[in-house]
Every structure is written in C-alpha cells, then in structure tokens.
Design an enzyme around this catalytic site. Structure first.
Site, mmCIF file in Angstrom:
data_model
loop_
_atom_site.group_PDB
_atom_site.id
_atom_site.type_symbol
_atom_site.label_atom_id
_atom_site.label_comp_id
_atom_site.label_asym_id
_atom_site.label_seq_id
_atom_site.Cartn_x
_atom_site.Cartn_y
_atom_site.Cartn_z
ATOM 1 C CG ASN A 22 47.672 39.481 36.439
ATOM 2 O OD1 ASN A 22 46.469 39.679 36.572
ATOM 3 N ND2 ASN A 22 48.266 38.392 36.866
ATOM 4 C CB CYS A 33 51.329 34.956 43.853
ATOM 5 S SG CYS A 33 50.276 34.185 42.629
ATOM 6 N N GLY A 80 44.635 42.447 28.416
ATOM 7 C CA GLY A 80 44.247 43.647 29.128
ATOM 8 C C GLY A 80 43.253 44.494 28.362
ATOM 9 C CB SER A 94 44.311 32.505 33.831
ATOM 10 O OG SER A 94 44.160 31.868 35.068
ATOM 11 N N GLY A 125 39.354 45.362 32.241
ATOM 12 C CA GLY A 125 38.293 45.851 31.364
ATOM 13 C C GLY A 125 38.823 46.843 30.341
ATOM 14 N N GLY A 183 40.939 35.940 44.657
ATOM 15 C CA GLY A 183 41.895 35.279 45.525
ATOM 16 C C GLY A 183 42.298 33.889 45.102
ATOM 17 C CE LYS A 206 38.642 29.738 39.758
ATOM 18 N NZ LYS A 206 38.741 31.180 39.535
ATOM 19 N N GLY A 258 39.946 38.687 28.660
ATOM 20 C CA GLY A 258 39.575 38.422 30.042
ATOM 21 C C GLY A 258 38.187 38.876 30.412
#
Length: 305
Positions: free
Chosen positions: A195, A133, A246, A23, A220, A74, A47, A268
């Site tokens: 994440n 979040c 990840g 995402s 990365g 954001g 997304k 990602g």
C-alpha cells in the site's frame, strides 16, 4: 512472434493476464470503459469499501511530488450495501473477468460484516482485505502494523468467507515479512503489497501542509524499488501467492515485479496520469516478453534467488 502465454493463477482463480488496476485508482471500472474495452484486463480491484458510506477527508487531499503523488482521499465510497446493490451490477455489465473486492474497516466487526456480505456475491472472485486502516478500538493504530492485529482480523474474516482472501499490507512497518507470515498463518490465501508509504508536502509560501489531513499516502514511480524489495522478501518468506503493487507504470515493471515473486501486479497511480495505462501495459507485455526470451509469464514468478 510466437504467441505468448500471459495467464496466471491466484489461489485457484485464473486471470487472462497479471495486470490489475489497484483499488482507488480505477473506481468500479465502468467509468474507464468509456475510454477502452476494460475486458482486456486480468482483473479489477474495485474502490475500497466500508460498512457505511464515507464522503472522505476534507480538501485539498492530493499533492503532486517528483515521480509520484500524495493522496488522503479517506476511503470515499457509497458503503457495502450500495456497492452490492448498485455498483457491482453496473460493473458486471462492462467487465466479465474475475473481480477483486477491496474491503476496508475500522474495527474487526466491520471487516467481518463487509466481507461476509461481499463473499455472497457471485461476481466477486477474490476478497482483498485492506489492513492499513486505523483500528478505532486499538488506539487508532493501523491493523497492518502489528502481527497480532493482522492475524486477528485475518482469522475473523476467514471464519465468515469462502472466497480466496488476499491481505493487503502497509509498507510503513519495520519487518514486512513477519507481518505477511502472520497473515498467512491466520489463513490468508495470498498477500497484496505494498500500500502507500506515508508522506507529506508543505506549501513554502503559506508555511502550511498542502494536504488538509497533513499527511497522506505517497505513491507513484518513486516507490517502485521499495515495492520490489518488499515483494521479494514476502515471496521468499511465504508460500501463498503475492500480488505486487507500488509504482508500476510499464510492462517492464510488471515483469520485474513478477521476477521478484509477484503472481499478479496491480497498477495504481499510473492510471491517474494516463487512463490508458493498464491497456498499454497489457498490449506491451508480449513484445517485452519476446525481447527477454519469455514464452510464459508463469515461468518467471520468483525466478530471482
């Protein structure tokens, strides 16, 4: 070369291969369809979507790092209603594999509303709950940093959904396994991790942070060993499937993460460096499997003891 079996099963959802764009790094997929046939992918996690449209954080919100990047976008998105009315139909024209809906929120009520709406969409096979979040009713602390808040939001969403629910966890915690177990015990059908790590860069000429928001998510290749370690810990602690994420940038990385315990693997930041990254990984998997004497990817999930 003998034909290789790349299929995997995520909580009853069969993917033709384990490669899933993460995402935030692939939009809603159809933009990438200009570069290649995205139907070669196992799935797409679209997304991150919130109840209301979000413009995102102020610029600049991306900073380069050795072996990675920091972003503070954001959760820029058009909002759940626009995603359902406009983005999902366009996505389905180009992509005919299972779709993963990444849902974000700033209160339990928002998570419940968004997940209830997306659960009704036939195109969506799996809901991915982003609990990284800040909880606006909990002092701004991320939902994903405490077992109690993870369990609370997971249980609330499970009460209004029927699709498999994967909870996406933050690595910015002391004990990732206990938080994953809290999600599983609250009803999660799977876990996604990691994440981004929290990072920061400073412009030494101006003596100010490069990111307008000061800090952002570090991703990365540099985070890959951390991700493998956490996938291993969670896969050993939990009985539900794990999606690893990840720093993945090659077919070898995919296999390593699956050996650690991942059933599927998200890609990602690599997509931001190379739009063809996922396609290249899918195409390279059979050759890497042949090199390692692997006939079926499902056989290697969690083989590391």
């Amino acid at each position: 070369m003998k034909e290789k079996d790349l299929k995997v099963s995520l909580a009853g959802v069969t993917l033709q291969n384990p490669v899933v764009p993460a995402s935030g790094c692939f939009g809603f997929g159809y933009g990438m369809a200009e570069y290649y046939d995205i139907d070669c992918l196992g799935s797409i996690s679209f997304k991150g979507t919130t109840r209301d449209p979000r413009f995102g954080n102020p610029l600049p919100r991306v900073a380069e790092c050795p072996a990675g990047m920091i972003n503070s976008v954001g959760l820029q998105n058009p909002g759940i209603d626009a995603v359902i009315a406009e983005e999902l139909p366009k996505m389905r024209e180009m992509f005919h594999q299972p779709i993963i809906a990444n849902i974000s929120g700033f209160s339990i009520d928002e998570y419940v509303e968004c997940c209830s709406k997306i659960d009704a969409e036939e195109q969506v096979a799996i809901i991915e709950l982003n609990v990284s979040c800040p909880n606006v009713h909990g002092g701004g602390m991320s939902f994903g940093t405490q077992c109690e808040s993870v369990a609370e939001v997971t249980k609330a969403v499970k009460a209004v959904t029927s699709k498999p629910l994967f909870v996406k966890l933050s690595p910015n915690v002391t004990d990732i396994a206990s938080i994953a177990l809290a999600a599983e015990e609250a009803g999660a059908d799977g876990i996604c991790l990691i994440n981004t790590l929290l990072g920061m860069r400073i412009d030494t000429r101006t003596r100010r942070p490069i990111i307008a928001n000061v800090m952002g998510g570090f991703s990365g290749p540099a985070v890959f060993p951390v991700a493998v370690r956490m996938v291993y810990q969670v896969a050993k602690a939990c009985s539900v499937p794990v999606m690893g994420c990840g720093g993945v940038s090659s077919a070898k990385d995919v296999i390593e993460m699956m050996m650690a315990g991942a059933t599927a693997v998200q890609v990602g930041a690599a997509n931001l460096r190379d739009p063809y990254a996922c396609k290249k990984i899918v195409e390279a998997l059979p050759e890497e499997m042949e090199r390692l004497g692997i006939d079926s990817l499902s056989e290697i999930i969690g083989v590391v003891k």
